[in-house]
Design a protein around this motif. Structure first.
Motif, short mmCIF file in Angstrom:
data_model
loop_
_atom_site.label_atom_id
_atom_site.label_comp_id
_atom_site.label_asym_id
_atom_site.label_seq_id
_atom_site.Cartn_x
_atom_site.Cartn_y
_atom_site.Cartn_z
N GLU A 6 9.75 14.82 -8.74
CA GLU A 6 8.32 14.51 -8.69
C GLU A 6 8.09 13.01 -8.82
N TRP A 7 8.89 12.35 -9.65
CA TRP A 7 8.80 10.89 -9.82
C TRP A 7 9.08 10.19 -8.49
N ILE A 8 10.18 10.56 -7.85
CA ILE A 8 10.51 9.96 -6.55
C ILE A 8 9.39 10.21 -5.54
N PHE A 9 8.89 11.44 -5.52
CA PHE A 9 7.85 11.78 -4.55
C PHE A 9 6.56 11.01 -4.81
N ALA A 10 6.21 10.84 -6.08
CA ALA A 10 4.99 10.11 -6.42
C ALA A 10 5.06 8.67 -5.91
N PHE A 11 6.21 8.04 -6.10
CA PHE A 11 6.34 6.66 -5.65
C PHE A 11 6.59 6.57 -4.15
N SER A 12 7.09 7.62 -3.57
CA SER A 12 7.18 7.67 -2.10
C SER A 12 5.78 7.69 -1.50
N LYS A 13 4.90 8.48 -2.09
CA LYS A 13 3.52 8.53 -1.60
C LYS A 13 2.83 7.18 -1.78
N LEU A 14 3.08 6.53 -2.92
CA LEU A 14 2.49 5.21 -3.13
C LEU A 14 3.01 4.23 -2.09
N TYR A 15 4.30 4.26 -1.84
CA TYR A 15 4.89 3.37 -0.84
C TYR A 15 4.30 3.61 0.54
N ALA A 16 4.02 4.88 0.84
CA ALA A 16 3.48 5.23 2.16
C ALA A 16 2.08 4.67 2.38
N VAL A 17 1.28 4.61 1.33
CA VAL A 17 -0.13 4.21 1.50
C VAL A 17 -0.42 2.80 1.02
N ASP A 18 0.42 2.25 0.11
CA ASP A 18 0.11 0.93 -0.45
C ASP A 18 1.40 0.27 -0.94
N GLN A 19 2.12 -0.34 -0.01
CA GLN A 19 3.39 -0.97 -0.38
C GLN A 19 3.20 -2.12 -1.36
N ALA A 20 2.05 -2.79 -1.29
CA ALA A 20 1.79 -3.89 -2.22
C ALA A 20 1.71 -3.38 -3.65
N ALA A 21 1.06 -2.24 -3.84
CA ALA A 21 0.98 -1.65 -5.18
C ALA A 21 2.35 -1.19 -5.66
N PHE A 22 3.13 -0.65 -4.74
CA PHE A 22 4.51 -0.24 -5.08
C PHE A 22 5.31 -1.46 -5.53
N ASP A 23 5.23 -2.54 -4.77
CA ASP A 23 5.99 -3.75 -5.09
C ASP A 23 5.53 -4.34 -6.43
N LYS A 24 4.23 -4.26 -6.71
CA LYS A 24 3.72 -4.79 -7.98
C LYS A 24 4.26 -3.98 -9.16
N PHE A 25 4.33 -2.66 -8.99
CA PHE A 25 4.87 -1.82 -10.05
C PHE A 25 6.31 -2.23 -10.36
#
Length: 238
Positions: free
Chosen positions: A198-217
């Motif tokens: 679920e952790w991987i999937f949650a951040f996969s979804k974030l990466y799919a819609v907002d890579q900038a937010a993923f990179d900031k995390f």
């Protein structure tokens, strides 16, 4: 001799012993081996709720959609079992939800709860396997750091501790709210903890819609590590 090791592999998968499965394969067992009923290790892992076995076999390139003698895939069997973790893992790793067994049923048909879970996961299929290897490795690194006791799940306490680690200025109310929001948004299988898939999937979804937010995390985490060291090596009050 290989027949002996193949049967040992099946037994290991039934019992959920990844170590024994590894040993069987190293001794010559075929990861693709199917018994007289057409079941392979993935089928047995799924029907017995052994998600760690599924993870191990998939890492060894076992096909996800092999049919047994009843025309059932491992996903059919996981849905019959109603094991949410196995269902979640199989679907997010690409198992087909469209294959019909010999009775003409797709996975989840006949089990409403499993069917609803499948529908909820598949609607996010844009995030399946979207993380590049380096980003996935980083997300796993962070998970293992947050998961200080090695239980492969993040509960409210661990989430709160991580929030404080990332942002020392956040107040207790903010820590509690953010932790609860994270669990609510990411937990699928039991609603109280977030497992590794679920952790991987949650951040996969974030990466799919907002890579900038993923990179900031990731950047915020790296800065915290540089400043304080790994979270699991620290002791502080939540």
């Amino acid at each position: 001799m290989n027949s002996f090791h193949n049967e040992n592999l099946i037994s290991a998968c039934q019992n959920g012993s990844v170590d024994e499965a590894k040993k069987s394969i190293s001794n010559g067992a075929s990861v693709d081996y199917q018994d007289q009923d057409g079941n392979n290790g993935l089928h047995y892992g799924a029907m017995n709720g052994k998600v760690e076995v599924l993870r191990f076999l998939v890492s060894n390139s076992i096909p996800l959609d092999v049919l047994n003698n009843d025309g059932k895939t491992a996903l059919h069997l996981a849905c019959e079992k109603g094991d949410k973790e196995c269902i979640f893992f199989l679907v997010t790793n690409g198992a087909s939800v469209e294959i019909k067994n010999k009775s003409g049923q797709k996975p989840g048909e006949g089990n409403m709860e499993a069917k609803m879970l499948l529908n909820n996961i598949v609607c996010e299929e844009k995030a399946f396997n979207i993380l590049p290897p380096a980003q996935k490795a980083k997300i796993l690194e962070i998970f293992y750091d947050v998961d200080s006791d090695g239980q492969k799940q993040i509960d409210l306490s661990k989430s709160k501790r991580f929030n404080k680690y990332i942002d020392e200025q956040i107040n207790d109310g903010g820590i509690e709210k953010d932790a609860k929001d994270f669990i609510k948004a990411c937990a699928v299988c039991n609603k109280e903890t977030v497992n590794i898939d679920e952790w991987i999937f949650a951040f996969s979804k974030l990466y799919a819609v907002d890579q900038a937010a993923f990179d900031k995390f990731v950047d915020d985490y790296d800065k915290a590590v540089e400043k304080k060291g790994k979270l699991k090596n620290l002791e502080f009050e939540q």
